[in-house]
Design a protein around this motif. Structure first.
Motif, PDB file in Angstrom:
ATOM      1  N   ASP A   1      39.006  43.988  43.427  1.00 56.33           N
ATOM      2  CA  ASP A   1      39.133  42.820  42.661  1.00 56.33           C
ATOM      3  C   ASP A   1      40.387  42.102  42.891  1.00 56.33           C
ATOM      4  O   ASP A   1      40.534  40.997  42.568  1.00 56.33           O
ATOM      5  CB  ASP A   1      39.402  43.575  41.185  1.00 56.33           C
ATOM      6  CG  ASP A   1      40.606  44.285  41.052  1.00 56.33           C
ATOM      7  OD1 ASP A   1      40.920  44.974  41.788  1.00 56.33           O
ATOM      8  OD2 ASP A   1      41.131  44.308  39.833  1.00 56.33           O
ATOM      9  N   LYS A   2      41.151  42.735  43.991  1.00 56.66           N
ATOM     10  CA  LYS A   2      42.447  41.964  44.402  1.00 56.66           C
ATOM     11  C   LYS A   2      42.080  40.957  45.790  1.00 56.66           C
ATOM     12  O   LYS A   2      42.900  40.350  46.331  1.00 56.66           O
ATOM     13  CB  LYS A   2      43.575  42.827  44.626  1.00 56.66           C
ATOM     14  CG  LYS A   2      43.962  43.833  43.678  1.00 56.66           C
ATOM     15  CD  LYS A   2      44.741  43.352  42.641  1.00 56.66           C
ATOM     16  CE  LYS A   2      44.878  44.397  41.577  1.00 56.66           C
ATOM     17  NZ  LYS A   2      44.028  45.109  40.945  1.00 56.66           N
ATOM     18  N   GLY A   3      40.743  41.366  46.354  1.00 52.71           N
ATOM     19  CA  GLY A   3      40.462  40.620  47.416  1.00 52.71           C
ATOM     20  C   GLY A   3      40.934  41.567  48.850  1.00 52.71           C
ATOM     21  O   GLY A   3      40.750  41.030  49.726  1.00 52.71           O
ATOM     22  N   CYS A   4      41.578  42.726  48.753  1.00 47.43           N
ATOM     23  CA  CYS A   4      41.752  43.496  49.684  1.00 47.43           C
ATOM     24  C   CYS A   4      40.850  44.898  49.598  1.00 47.43           C
ATOM     25  O   CYS A   4      40.110  45.026  48.736  1.00 47.43           O
ATOM     26  CB  CYS A   4      43.426  44.047  49.717  1.00 47.43           C
ATOM     27  SG  CYS A   4      43.790  44.802  48.184  1.00 47.43           S
ATOM     28  N   ALA A   5      41.148  45.696  50.661  1.00 47.62           N
ATOM     29  CA  ALA A   5      40.314  46.998  50.782  1.00 47.62           C
ATOM     30  C   ALA A   5      40.546  47.695  49.505  1.00 47.62           C
ATOM     31  O   ALA A   5      41.667  48.002  49.296  1.00 47.62           O
ATOM     32  CB  ALA A   5      40.602  47.526  52.117  1.00 47.62           C
TER      33      ALA A   5
ATOM     34  N   TYR B   1      49.205  55.356  50.649  1.00 48.44           N
ATOM     35  CA  TYR B   1      48.892  53.685  50.718  1.00 48.44           C
ATOM     36  C   TYR B   1      50.021  53.015  50.919  1.00 48.44           C
ATOM     37  O   TYR B   1      50.909  52.986  50.123  1.00 48.44           O
ATOM     38  CB  TYR B   1      47.920  53.170  49.438  1.00 48.44           C
ATOM     39  CG  TYR B   1      46.683  53.954  49.377  1.00 48.44           C
ATOM     40  CD1 TYR B   1      45.583  53.777  50.053  1.00 48.44           C
ATOM     41  CD2 TYR B   1      46.414  54.926  48.608  1.00 48.44           C
ATOM     42  CE1 TYR B   1      44.256  54.107  50.042  1.00 48.44           C
ATOM     43  CE2 TYR B   1      45.448  55.740  48.399  1.00 48.44           C
ATOM     44  CZ  TYR B   1      44.357  55.249  48.961  1.00 48.44           C
ATOM     45  OH  TYR B   1      43.125  56.120  48.779  1.00 48.44           O
ATOM     46  N   LEU B   2      50.204  52.294  52.159  1.00 48.71           N
ATOM     47  CA  LEU B   2      51.494  51.734  52.403  1.00 48.71           C
ATOM     48  C   LEU B   2      51.496  50.131  52.175  1.00 48.71           C
ATOM     49  O   LEU B   2      52.256  49.417  51.882  1.00 48.71           O
ATOM     50  CB  LEU B   2      51.848  52.027  53.875  1.00 48.71           C
ATOM     51  CG  LEU B   2      51.971  53.688  54.119  1.00 48.71           C
ATOM     52  CD1 LEU B   2      52.091  53.865  55.601  1.00 48.71           C
ATOM     53  CD2 LEU B   2      52.798  54.254  53.289  1.00 48.71           C
ATOM     54  N   LYS B   3      50.405  49.417  52.663  1.00 49.46           N
ATOM     55  CA  LYS B   3      50.233  48.050  52.370  1.00 49.46           C
ATOM     56  C   LYS B   3      48.737  47.742  52.294  1.00 49.46           C
ATOM     57  O   LYS B   3      47.823  48.468  52.676  1.00 49.46           O
ATOM     58  CB  LYS B   3      50.575  47.407  54.059  1.00 49.46           C
ATOM     59  CG  LYS B   3      51.955  47.718  54.397  1.00 49.46           C
ATOM     60  CD  LYS B   3      51.855  47.342  55.854  1.00 49.46           C
ATOM     61  CE  LYS B   3      53.548  47.271  56.468  1.00 49.46           C
ATOM     62  NZ  LYS B   3      53.831  46.461  57.422  1.00 49.46           N
ATOM     63  N   PRO B   4      48.703  46.721  51.843  1.00 57.52           N
ATOM     64  CA  PRO B   4      47.290  45.975  51.283  1.00 57.52           C
ATOM     65  C   PRO B   4      46.492  45.759  52.620  1.00 57.52           C
ATOM     66  O   PRO B   4      47.328  45.304  53.669  1.00 57.52           O
ATOM     67  CB  PRO B   4      47.418  45.053  50.234  1.00 57.52           C
ATOM     68  CG  PRO B   4      48.516  44.499  50.711  1.00 57.52           C
ATOM     69  CD  PRO B   4      49.625  45.604  51.290  1.00 57.52           C
ATOM     70  N   VAL B   5      45.177  45.940  52.634  1.00 61.67           N
ATOM     71  CA  VAL B   5      44.389  45.378  53.988  1.00 61.67           C
ATOM     72  C   VAL B   5      43.475  44.196  53.483  1.00 61.67           C
ATOM     73  O   VAL B   5      42.778  44.310  52.724  1.00 61.67           O
ATOM     74  CB  VAL B   5      43.548  46.620  54.556  1.00 61.67           C
ATOM     75  CG1 VAL B   5      42.659  46.360  55.490  1.00 61.67           C
ATOM     76  CG2 VAL B   5      44.456  47.869  54.688  1.00 61.67           C
TER      77      VAL B   5
ATOM     78  N   ALA C   1      35.046  49.418  59.488  1.00 60.79           N
ATOM     79  CA  ALA C   1      34.053  49.062  58.287  1.00 60.79           C
ATOM     80  C   ALA C   1      34.319  47.777  57.798  1.00 60.79           C
ATOM     81  O   ALA C   1      35.469  47.281  57.941  1.00 60.79           O
ATOM     82  CB  ALA C   1      34.065  49.968  57.034  1.00 60.79           C
ATOM     83  N   PRO C   2      33.321  46.735  57.521  1.00 61.44           N
ATOM     84  CA  PRO C   2      33.498  45.419  56.969  1.00 61.44           C
ATOM     85  C   PRO C   2      34.403  45.335  55.565  1.00 61.44           C
ATOM     86  O   PRO C   2      34.045  46.200  54.648  1.00 61.44           O
ATOM     87  CB  PRO C   2      32.319  44.663  56.831  1.00 61.44           C
ATOM     88  CG  PRO C   2      31.368  45.878  56.626  1.00 61.44           C
ATOM     89  CD  PRO C   2      31.972  47.212  57.429  1.00 61.44           C
ATOM     90  N   LEU C   3      35.218  44.684  55.604  1.00 60.97           N
ATOM     91  CA  LEU C   3      36.102  44.204  54.308  1.00 60.97           C
ATOM     92  C   LEU C   3      35.085  43.893  53.076  1.00 60.97           C
ATOM     93  O   LEU C   3      35.264  44.331  52.312  1.00 60.97           O
ATOM     94  CB  LEU C   3      37.355  43.232  54.503  1.00 60.97           C
ATOM     95  CG  LEU C   3      37.886  42.966  53.378  1.00 60.97           C
ATOM     96  CD1 LEU C   3      38.621  44.025  52.747  1.00 60.97           C
ATOM     97  CD2 LEU C   3      38.935  41.713  53.542  1.00 60.97           C
ATOM     98  N   ALA C   4      34.274  43.002  53.725  1.00 66.07           N
ATOM     99  CA  ALA C   4      33.302  42.522  52.682  1.00 66.07           C
ATOM    100  C   ALA C   4      32.420  43.617  51.879  1.00 66.07           C
ATOM    101  O   ALA C   4      32.093  43.439  50.664  1.00 66.07           O
ATOM    102  CB  ALA C   4      32.296  41.582  53.194  1.00 66.07           C
TER     103      ALA C   4
END
Length: 160
Positions: free
Chosen positions: A50-54, A93-97, A42-45
């Motif tokens: 609000d943090k700019g990640c998924a 959840y382990l890491k931001p995407v 799926a597209p990130l966009a």
């Protein structure tokens, strides 16, 4: 399942996913299906927070859908029509995407894959555990999912 039937099954799954408005908003796409493994993207966009990640909910939803879709595809490949339900799940959840989302679902126990159809045929239903991961382009795991799904033969679902 031959290549034409496989393509038809994937197209039907894609239409089904996009037929649900909350799922369509994720803009999921099927990246591949083989040997007990389904990859969705799926597209990130369309899934950014609000943090700019998924958005975590998007990651959890996409992993849930990948596992659900895998069960549905495996049943269809074995010539079964069934309803698939998620019974319970857990997400970590382990890491931001910060890139387009990619998830991969598999059976927790590979032996459960061939047993699934037999159990649905014999009992009209089956319970199976699946797992999924959100993967980063560098191969790192950003999130994990563990879930239990129930598949019910459509004839049994209609009677019950």
């Amino acid at each position: 399942m031959d290549e034409t039937a496989s393509r038809a099954a994937l197209d039907a799954l894609s239409r089904h996913l996009h037929g649900m408005p909350p799922v369509a908003a994720l803009q999921p796409r099927i990246l591949g299906w083989e040997a007990g493994r389904l990859r969705l993207g799926a597209p990130l966009a369309a899934n950014v927070n609000d943090k700019g990640c998924a958005f975590g909910g998007s990651l959890g939803s996409l992993m849930t859908l990948a596992a659900w879709g895998l069960v549905a595809l495996e049943l269809e490949a074995d010539g079964l029509a069934g309803e698939v339900f998620v019974a319970d799940s857990r997400v970590r959840y382990l890491k931001p995407v910060f890139e387009d989302l990619v998830v991969e679902a598999t059976f927790e126990d590979p032996a459960a894959r061939p047993a699934l159809a037999g159990q649905v045929r014999a009992q009209g239903r089956a319970s199976v555990r699946l797992q999924a991961q959100a993967l980063l382009a560098d191969g790192a795991v950003a999130a994990t999912f563990a879930g239990r799904y129930v598949a019910i033969a459509k004839t049994a679902a209609a009677a019950g």
